[in-house]
Scaffold this active site. Structure first.
Site, PDB file in Angstrom:
ATOM      1  CE  LYS A  43      29.839 -47.059  41.150  1.00  0.00           C
ATOM      2  NZ  LYS A  43      30.560 -48.219  41.718  1.00  0.00           N
ATOM      3  CB  SER A  97      29.499 -49.962  38.386  1.00  0.00           C
ATOM      4  OG  SER A  97      30.859 -49.977  38.715  1.00  0.00           O
TER       5      SER A  97
END
Lengths: 203, 203
Positions: free
Chosen positions: B160, B122
DNA sequence: TTCATTTGTTCTCATAATGTTCTCATTATA
DNA sequence: TATAATGAGAACATTATGAGAACAAATGAA
């Protein structure tokens, strides 16, 4: 384990030893310790030193003259180790799983390793970005597939993936960037300066 | 390993040898060492020299006249430092520019930092690949734009980029991967577990 | 080269200095 | 009172020191 319950004199002895070592680079002898706290008996000085050994502040080379050594003040977790929390993805909060494993970075710090900052985008698809620091182990040779620092014509140094032609006459230096093309040189023009062993980035 | 538990005379001998070499550019002979510390026996002088050899301060060319050599005091580069060769792109071979600067990694090793291994793709466009190790500093809060370890619903931890909505009621967690979409959660469901401060990779 | 001399090395013997372990007495304190 | 901390100092063990002999190796001069 280190105790904090030192008597006044024990504390005085410890302070004296510390400052003595600071100045003289060797430990004092018992006679000097005795004088420093205003007593005359080497035996008593020895008793204080022994108490400090038991309390975990000192170590002695038994019998040796000036054989006292100061122990470092903290257990000091290895300077090259980080607590390693594995797959935090398991979901527990960090507090709950602290202190499990360790990751040791000492392999970054070998005798022949050095660091350089990467310039350019030629290796981005290998996760090496402009400005990253890569750790290189100095070697004159490389294997196919290694990422190497190569010096071309004794002039230009570059970080690329290494591949040798079948006859060994040519060396192909392959960027990890689909916008760039591999380059091929006669083997004599290329000098390997080291092989990539690690990468660091600081935010 | 070099000890600093030298006796008084051993230190005197060492100091004498050092200053003698400074002046004469050759090592003294045992006779001279003996005189320097006020004794007459070459044998005793030899014993002191040998003690200094054992302690790691000297080296001798056995038998040779004036065959004492001082060993350099170990510069002992910090265990968290690497020789830093700047832009090797300048073109010189590595041997020619060694030992210039240093890069210090001690900022990776703060009290509240830990390491985790990244799972998944990610964050690849931020140069963080599957399997990389990231260094996280433990914090409960983050600023917009930080890359954070976030725990969602006390279950799932994820790495993230962090962004808070204007009213602060929602938190957006943004992957650095064009194939993936940002996710938005109510602020209560998200617990920050730390902020990315570094990244390591070992090949 | 050859040889005499110097220097380094290894010993043993003797002495001094230092570390270690005691006992005994004193003081402070709970 | 009982206990712990303290100080002195004796007695002993170990280490450090110094002298010098004897030999080997290195050095420099003839």
């Amino acid at each position: 384990m280190r105790t904090n319950e030192l008597t006044d004199n024990q504390r005085k002895v410890l302070d004296f030893i510390q400052s003595y070592v600071e100045v003289n680079e060797v430990s004092p002898k018992l006679q000097e310790i005795a004088e420093a706290i205003g007593i005359t008996s080497r035996g008593v000085a020895h008793r204080y030193v022994q108490a400090l050994v038991d309390a975990g502040f000192l170590e002695t080379h038994s019998g040796k003259h000036r054989g006292i050594r100061l122990l470092p003040s903290e257990p000091e977790r290895s300077a090259t180790a980080l607590p390693f929390l594995g797959k935090i993805a398991a979901g527990k909060p960090i507090e709950a799983i602290a202190g499990q494993d360790e990751i040791d970075l000492s392999n970054f710090f070998g005798a022949n390793s050095y660091a350089i900052r990467v310039q350019g985008e030629s290796m981005v698809e290998a996760g090496i970005m402009d400005g990253d620091i890569v750790v290189i182990e100095f070697r004159e040779t490389a294997n196919d597939g290694d990422i190497v620092v190569a010096l071309i014509d004794e002039e230009e140094a570059t970080l690329k993936r290494f591949k040798r032609s079948q006859q060994g006459r040519y060396i192909k230096l392959i960027p990890e960037n689909s916008d760039m093309e591999p380059m091929v040189y006669e083997a004599e023009r290329v000098r390997i300066q080291g092989v990539l062993i690690g990468q660091l980035r600081h935010y």
